[in-house]
Design an enzyme around this catalytic site. Structure first.
Site, PDB file in Angstrom:
ATOM      1  N   ASN A   1     116.103  62.417  79.692  1.00 58.91           N
ATOM      2  CA  ASN A   1     117.562  62.568  79.926  1.00 58.91           C
ATOM      3  C   ASN A   1     118.477  62.296  78.666  1.00 58.91           C
ATOM      4  O   ASN A   1     119.610  62.172  78.880  1.00 58.91           O
ATOM      5  CB  ASN A   1     117.961  61.606  80.949  1.00 58.91           C
ATOM      6  CG  ASN A   1     117.822  60.078  80.605  1.00 58.91           C
ATOM      7  OD1 ASN A   1     117.407  59.959  79.662  1.00 58.91           O
ATOM      8  ND2 ASN A   1     118.034  59.281  81.569  1.00 58.91           N
TER       9      ASN A   1
ATOM     10  N   ASP B   1     115.194  47.588  72.431  1.00 59.90           N
ATOM     11  CA  ASP B   1     115.689  47.372  73.830  1.00 59.90           C
ATOM     12  C   ASP B   1     114.709  46.488  74.557  1.00 59.90           C
ATOM     13  O   ASP B   1     113.790  45.998  74.052  1.00 59.90           O
ATOM     14  CB  ASP B   1     115.935  48.566  74.530  1.00 59.90           C
ATOM     15  CG  ASP B   1     114.496  49.641  74.458  1.00 59.90           C
ATOM     16  OD1 ASP B   1     113.527  49.332  73.659  1.00 59.90           O
ATOM     17  OD2 ASP B   1     114.798  50.704  74.416  1.00 59.90           O
TER      18      ASP B   1
ATOM     19  N   GLU C   1     121.501  54.967  78.436  1.00 61.28           N
ATOM     20  CA  GLU C   1     121.264  55.836  79.502  1.00 61.28           C
ATOM     21  C   GLU C   1     122.613  56.949  79.397  1.00 61.28           C
ATOM     22  O   GLU C   1     123.597  56.530  78.993  1.00 61.28           O
ATOM     23  CB  GLU C   1     121.094  55.406  81.070  1.00 61.28           C
ATOM     24  CG  GLU C   1     120.041  54.529  81.124  1.00 61.28           C
ATOM     25  CD  GLU C   1     118.632  55.503  81.133  1.00 61.28           C
ATOM     26  OE1 GLU C   1     118.489  56.291  80.716  1.00 61.28           O
ATOM     27  OE2 GLU C   1     117.843  55.007  82.430  1.00 61.28           O
TER      28      GLU C   1
ATOM     29  N   HIS D   1     118.132  59.661  76.880  1.00 62.56           N
ATOM     30  CA  HIS D   1     118.593  58.207  76.400  1.00 62.56           C
ATOM     31  C   HIS D   1     117.897  58.022  74.954  1.00 62.56           C
ATOM     32  O   HIS D   1     116.742  58.470  74.490  1.00 62.56           O
ATOM     33  CB  HIS D   1     118.247  57.447  77.563  1.00 62.56           C
ATOM     34  CG  HIS D   1     116.778  57.082  77.727  1.00 62.56           C
ATOM     35  ND1 HIS D   1     116.119  56.630  79.214  1.00 62.56           N
ATOM     36  CD2 HIS D   1     115.740  56.908  76.882  1.00 62.56           C
ATOM     37  CE1 HIS D   1     114.754  56.521  78.924  1.00 62.56           C
ATOM     38  NE2 HIS D   1     114.529  56.498  77.518  1.00 62.56           N
TER      39      HIS D   1
HETATM   40  C1  F6R Z   1     111.523  52.456  74.132  1.00 62.21           C
HETATM   41  C2  F6R Z   1     112.808  53.197  74.275  1.00 62.21           C
HETATM   42  C3  F6R Z   1     112.820  54.417  74.988  1.00 62.21           C
HETATM   43  C4  F6R Z   1     111.628  55.349  74.745  1.00 62.21           C
HETATM   44  C5  F6R Z   1     111.692  56.818  75.534  1.00 62.21           C
HETATM   45  C6  F6R Z   1     110.607  57.459  75.182  1.00 62.21           C
HETATM   46  O1  F6R Z   1     111.781  51.463  73.581  1.00 62.21           O
HETATM   47  O2  F6R Z   1     113.685  52.817  73.804  1.00 62.21           O
HETATM   48  O3  F6R Z   1     114.025  55.085  74.657  1.00 62.21           O
HETATM   49  O4  F6R Z   1     111.962  55.632  73.427  1.00 62.21           O
HETATM   50  O5  F6R Z   1     111.944  56.309  76.703  1.00 62.21           O
HETATM   51  O6  F6R Z   1     109.566  56.933  75.804  1.00 62.21           O
HETATM   52  P1  F6R Z   1     107.856  57.694  75.662  1.00 62.21           P
HETATM   53  O7  F6R Z   1     107.754  57.590  74.384  1.00 62.21           O
HETATM   54  O8  F6R Z   1     107.281  56.741  76.371  1.00 62.21           O
HETATM   55  O9  F6R Z   1     108.263  59.116  76.394  1.00 62.21           O
END
Ligand code: F6R
Length: 246
Positions: free
Chosen positions: A140, A71, A147, A142
Site C-alpha cells: 500500500n 519502526d 500507513e 507504506h
Molecule cells: C519493516 C518496515 C516495512 C517493510 C514493508 C515490506 O521494518 O518498515 O515498511 O519494509 O512492509 O515488508 P516485506 O519486505 O516483508 O515485504
C-alpha cells in the site's frame, strides 16, 4: 522533482549482492561512523545474508555504523523475540557485532506513546540525523509503518496498522490474530531528511505502489511518494516489482 536511480535485478540473490555493494561503498566512503536505518521484512533478507557473509570473510568495516530503528510493534515486551529489534539483532546486528550502545531503538512496551515518539525523534537528531535510510515498501506504499494517510511532517508516530499490513505480517506471527494492532514508527518528517535513501522492492505485490512512488502524484495516500521530493534516492527492485508502467 528528483530523479531516482533504479537498479533492476533478476533475482533475490542479485538484489542481495547489489544492495551489499551499495552499502559497502557507502560505508567505505563515509568519513566517520554513519547513522543507518535498516528495515525488517522478507525483502532485505538476501542483503543481510550477503553482508554477514562478507563480514565473516574479513570485511569487518561493514560493521562500522550506528543503527537507528525504523519502526516497532507496540504492546509487546522489550526483547520479545518477535520484536523488530530482536529480529534485526538476529539477522544482522549481532552477526556484525554492533554493540547495544550503538543501537537507537524504540521501547515497544511504552505506555506513553507521545513521549516515546518525542524521545526517539530527539535521539535521532542528537545522533546527528540519518546518513543512510534503507527501507522496504508495503503493497500500500507504506514506508516504515507510515500507513496511507500519514502526514509527511510527523517526526514519529503511533499508528493503527491496516488490515493489509497485518495480513502481510501474519506469516511472521503465525496467524493474523496474533499480529499486534498498533506500532510506532519514525515519521516521514524524519525520514525525508535522510542524506541518502536506498529502497528495496521485490515481487508483483509491490508493483502498483512502486509505480506510484516513481510516477504518481505526491500525496499522503501513497506515503512512499515523498521520495520524489528527496535527492539521493536509489531503488533496487526486481522485474516483477517494476512491472507496472506509469
Ligand atoms: C519493516 C518496515 C516495512 C517493510 C514493508 C515490506 O521494518 O518498515 O515498511 O519494509 O512492509 O515488508 P516485506 O519486505 O516483508 O515485504
Amino acid at each position: 522533482m528528483s530523479t531516482m536511480n533504479i537498479i533492476q535485478v533478476t533475482s533475490e540473490d542479485q538484489l542481495g549482492v547489489e544492495a551489499a555493494d551499495f552499502f559497502a561503498n557507502f560505508i567505505r566512503n563515509f568519513d566517520g561512523k554513519p547513522n543507518v536505518i535498516l528495515p525488517t521484512g522478507f525483502t532485505p533478507l538476501p542483503f543481510y545474508k550477503e553482508i554477514v557473509k562478507r563480514y565473516q570473510n574479513g570485511e569487518t568495516y561493514l560493521g562500522n555504523f550506528r543503527y537507528l530503528a525504523l519502526d516497532e510493534y507496540l504492546d509487546i515486551p522489550n526483547g520479545d523475540h518477535r520484536s523488530f529489534a530482536a529480529w534485526l539483532g538476529r539477522e544482522i546486528l549481532d552477526p556484525l557485532n554492533i554493540s547495544v550502545d550503538e543501537r537507537i531503538v524504540f521501547n515497544s512496551a511504552c505506555t506513553n506513546t507521545d513521549a516515546e515518539c518525542k524521545r526517539i525523534a530527539q535521539a535521532v537528531k542528537e545522533a546527528g540525523g540519518i546518513d543512510l535510510a534503507i527501507v522496504g515498501i508495503g503493497g500500500n506504499g507504506h514506508i516504515g509503518f507510515n500507513e496511507p494517510g500519514s502526514s509527511f511532517d510527523l517526526e514519529a508516530q503511533r499508528i493503527d496498522l491496516t488490515k493489509e499490513t497485518r495480513i502481510a505480517n501474519a506469516e511472521y506471527w503465525g496467524c493474523l490474530d496474533k499480529v499486534p494492532r498498533q506500532a510506532i514508527t519514525l515519521g516521514i518528517g524524519t525520514l525525508k531528511h535522510a542524506n541518502q535513501t536506498l529502497m528495496l522492492a521485490t515481487g508483483a505485490r509491490k508493483a502498483a505502489a512502486l509505480s506510484k512512488t516513481l510516477h504518481g502524484e505526491v500525496c499522503v495516500d501513497v506515503p512512499s511518494t515523498y521520495l520524489q521530493q528527496q535527492g539521493n534516492v536509489t531503488i533496487i527492485a526486481d522485474h516483477d516489482a517494476l512491472s507496472v508502467k506509469a
